[in-house]
Write an enzyme that holds these catalytic residues in place. Structure first.
Site, PDB file in Angstrom:
ATOM      1  N   ILE A  50       0.906  -1.157   0.000  1.00  9.84           N
ATOM      2  CA  ILE A  50       0.000   0.000   0.000  1.00  9.84           C
ATOM      3  C   ILE A  50       0.942   1.204   0.000  1.00  9.84           C
ATOM      4  CG2 ILE A  50      -0.220  -0.117   2.546  1.00  9.84           C
ATOM      5  CD1 ILE A  50      -2.985   1.151   2.299  1.00  9.84           C
ATOM      6  N   SER A  51       0.732   2.140  -0.927  1.00  6.04           N
ATOM      7  CA  SER A  51       1.683   3.248  -1.087  1.00  6.04           C
ATOM      8  C   SER A  51       1.721   4.140   0.156  1.00  6.04           C
ATOM      9  CB  SER A  51       1.314   4.103  -2.302  1.00  6.04           C
ATOM     10  OG  SER A  51       1.333   3.333  -3.473  1.00  6.04           O
ATOM     11  N   GLN A  52       2.848   4.823   0.291  1.00  6.34           N
ATOM     12  CA  GLN A  52       3.029   5.807   1.375  1.00  6.34           C
ATOM     13  C   GLN A  52       1.974   6.919   1.215  1.00  6.34           C
ATOM     14  OE1 GLN A  52       6.969   7.411   1.183  1.00  6.34           O
ATOM     15  NE2 GLN A  52       6.573   8.995   2.712  1.00  6.34           N
TER      16      GLN A  52
END
Ligand code: SAM
Length: 227
Positions: free
Chosen positions: A75-77
């Site tokens: 899950i992206s930053q």
């Protein structure tokens, strides 16, 4: 079993004042890092990022970091999600193609901003999970399984395209699927580091702008790093 499926299966989706407080702190942090678009910040304040996390990682949900979601993906930053969303200048009813559904968090943020989202995922398991989980949370994008490096020609053109995996080159097929005035944001580089690049379609030309380096998992498929 990956976390979010478990939560969905047992209807354990819960959002309380503590988590809302942590989200507000995260939003403050994003402001300090330079995110200005109020619609992006409001969406991040609204979407419960913790429900995308497995229990063991729950305490990290509102840190400004990427985390594993299974299948070797992340899950992206939050800063990256906010940065890409801001560069898209999302307007209500924009028709947006997201390449790389992953957990579905980015799609939820775009939908919170009023966009109509078409999201495509190359990993069958993640596709199935997001397709089950996101609607249970109240977000109903159009889900597709397949190689998003080729875009989604049957549903084109799009007002905006967001690529959430690192590409070795800019896929021409994606540029071809932009509407006039449309914007694409895509990280381009090698497997370790990519430059964030924005394209705006102006007639038969594309205005190109380059930003900082980011580090994404690789874009697979025909115009990516292969399968
Ligand atoms: N947007 C996601 C989120 O909010 O959780 C994060 C995406 S993760 C950094 C990158 C995703 O892109 C992975 O789920 C990966 O399987 C997917 N992916 C990689 N190559 C792809 C391709 N050619 N087409 C569609 N999805 C792809």
């Amino acid at each position: 079993m990956p976390f979010f499926k478990q939560k969905w299966a047992f209807s354990m989706i819960e959002d309380n004042y503590k988590q809302r407080g942590l989200r507000n702190k995260l939003v403050k942090k994003l402001r300090l890092k330079g995110i200005k678009d109020e619609a992006v910040l409001a969406a991040i304040a609204k979407v419960p990022r913790h429900v995308f996390f497995e229990d063991a990682l729950l305490v990290h949900a509102y840190e400004d970091k990427a985390f594993p979601i299974g299948e070797g993906q992340t899950i992206s930053q939050p800063y990256t999600v906010a940065f890409q969303s801001e560069k898209l200048h999302v307007k209500p009813n924009d028709k947006i193609l997201e390449v790389g559904t992953g957990s579905g968090y980015q799609a939820a943020v775009l939908m919170e901003m009023g966009a109509k989202v078409y999201t495509i995922e190359f990993n069958r398991k993640l596709y199935e999970l997001a397709k089950g989980f996101l609607p249970a949370l109240g977000y109903k994008p159009f889900f597709f399984f397949g190689d998003g490096s080729k875009g989604l020609p049957a549903k084109a053109p799009f007002d905006k395209i967001i690529v959430t995996a690192g590409a070795p080159v800019v896929p021409q097929a994606l540029l071809d699927q932009l509407n006039e005035g449309g914007i694409m944001i895509i990280p381009v580089g090698n497997r370790e580091s990519q430059k964030m690049v924005k394209f705006t379609k102006r007639g038969d030309k594309y205005l190109k702008e380059e930003f900082d380096n980011f580090s994404f998992v690789p874009l697979l498929g025909e115009s990516g790093w292969g399968s």
